[in-house]
Design a protein around this motif. Sequence first.
Motif, mmCIF file in Angstrom:
data_model
loop_
_atom_site.group_PDB
_atom_site.id
_atom_site.type_symbol
_atom_site.label_atom_id
_atom_site.label_comp_id
_atom_site.label_asym_id
_atom_site.label_seq_id
_atom_site.Cartn_x
_atom_site.Cartn_y
_atom_site.Cartn_z
ATOM 1 N N UNK A 17 0.936 -1.253 -0.018
ATOM 2 C CA UNK A 17 0.067 0.107 -0.021
ATOM 3 C C UNK A 17 0.797 1.321 -0.160
ATOM 4 N N UNK A 18 0.405 2.251 -0.584
ATOM 5 C CA UNK A 18 1.167 3.501 -0.769
ATOM 6 C C UNK A 18 0.281 4.746 -0.739
ATOM 7 N N UNK A 19 0.243 5.509 0.403
ATOM 8 C CA UNK A 19 -0.646 6.600 0.694
ATOM 9 C C UNK A 19 0.154 7.987 0.591
ATOM 10 N N UNK A 20 -0.515 8.813 -0.138
ATOM 11 C CA UNK A 20 0.289 10.314 -0.438
ATOM 12 C C UNK A 20 0.224 11.093 0.932
ATOM 13 N N UNK A 21 1.327 11.461 1.462
ATOM 14 C CA UNK A 21 1.732 12.179 2.535
ATOM 15 C C UNK A 21 1.012 11.481 3.836
ATOM 16 N N UNK A 22 0.733 10.364 3.859
ATOM 17 C CA UNK A 22 0.117 9.778 5.036
ATOM 18 C C UNK A 22 1.015 8.508 5.697
ATOM 19 N N UNK A 23 0.587 7.894 6.719
ATOM 20 C CA UNK A 23 1.130 6.732 7.169
ATOM 21 C C UNK A 23 0.183 5.885 7.855
ATOM 22 N N UNK A 24 0.545 4.542 7.490
ATOM 23 C CA UNK A 24 -0.139 3.468 8.289
ATOM 24 C C UNK A 24 0.264 3.211 9.664
ATOM 25 N N UNK A 25 -0.559 3.430 10.612
ATOM 26 C CA UNK A 25 -0.026 3.459 12.022
ATOM 27 C C UNK A 25 -0.019 1.988 12.452
ATOM 28 N N UNK A 26 -1.038 1.177 12.092
ATOM 29 C CA UNK A 26 -1.343 -0.038 12.447
ATOM 30 C C UNK A 26 -2.137 -0.936 11.305
ATOM 31 N N UNK A 27 -2.028 -2.078 11.242
ATOM 32 C CA UNK A 27 -2.572 -2.976 10.397
ATOM 33 C C UNK A 27 -2.866 -4.467 10.909
ATOM 34 N N UNK A 28 -4.161 -5.130 10.530
ATOM 35 C CA UNK A 28 -4.409 -6.374 11.324
ATOM 36 C C UNK A 28 -5.492 -7.318 10.227
ATOM 37 N N UNK A 29 -5.573 -8.348 10.526
ATOM 38 C CA UNK A 29 -6.576 -9.285 9.660
ATOM 39 C C UNK A 29 -7.569 -9.655 10.764
ATOM 40 N N UNK A 30 -8.710 -9.832 10.277
ATOM 41 C CA UNK A 30 -9.937 -10.251 10.965
ATOM 42 C C UNK A 30 -10.021 -11.904 10.988
ATOM 43 N N UNK A 31 -9.926 -12.476 11.856
ATOM 44 C CA UNK A 31 -10.310 -13.880 11.988
ATOM 45 C C UNK A 31 -9.271 -14.825 11.465
ATOM 46 N N UNK A 32 -8.297 -14.335 11.583
ATOM 47 C CA UNK A 32 -6.897 -15.232 10.878
ATOM 48 C C UNK A 32 -5.710 -14.793 11.759
ATOM 49 N N UNK A 33 -4.556 -15.583 11.539
ATOM 50 C CA UNK A 33 -3.561 -15.522 12.068
ATOM 51 C C UNK A 33 -2.795 -14.177 11.572
ATOM 52 N N UNK A 34 -2.245 -13.230 12.538
ATOM 53 C CA UNK A 34 -1.802 -12.003 12.262
ATOM 54 C C UNK A 34 -0.353 -12.001 11.431
ATOM 55 N N UNK A 35 -0.018 -10.981 10.557
ATOM 56 C CA UNK A 35 1.157 -11.237 9.857
ATOM 57 C C UNK A 35 2.129 -9.905 10.350
ATOM 58 N N UNK A 36 2.694 -9.405 9.431
ATOM 59 C CA UNK A 36 3.605 -8.654 9.660
ATOM 60 C C UNK A 36 3.345 -7.200 8.731
ATOM 61 N N UNK A 37 3.629 -6.060 9.551
ATOM 62 C CA UNK A 37 3.431 -4.736 8.537
ATOM 63 C C UNK A 37 4.810 -4.149 8.688
#
Length: 84
Positions: A17-37
């Motif tokens: 993912x790429x966001x113009x001028x912003x940042x992703x502070x956290x990411x997660x998946x629903x009902x599945x094993x978590x991965x890495x950001x």
Amino acid sequence: MQVSNVSGNDQDWQVRLEFSGGRVTTAWVMNAQQGKLRENDDIYTYTGGADLAPGASVRLMFHVERAETRPVACSVNGVTCSGL
């Protein structure tokens, strides 16, 4: 966003993912094993914590600061996202 495996085999998965001028502070998946950001030069990569079975889907959620909620670029396993 929803990530689906439409193949006939188990699939590992990675979302970029790429966001113009912003940042992703956290990411997660629903009902599945978590991965890495990970972040590198304003491009955010989320790698799934487990393969997706054929026909399976996961819902990837993310919190964005200082940017539109829609990314300016998105791909899953190198294929451009659709339906955003």
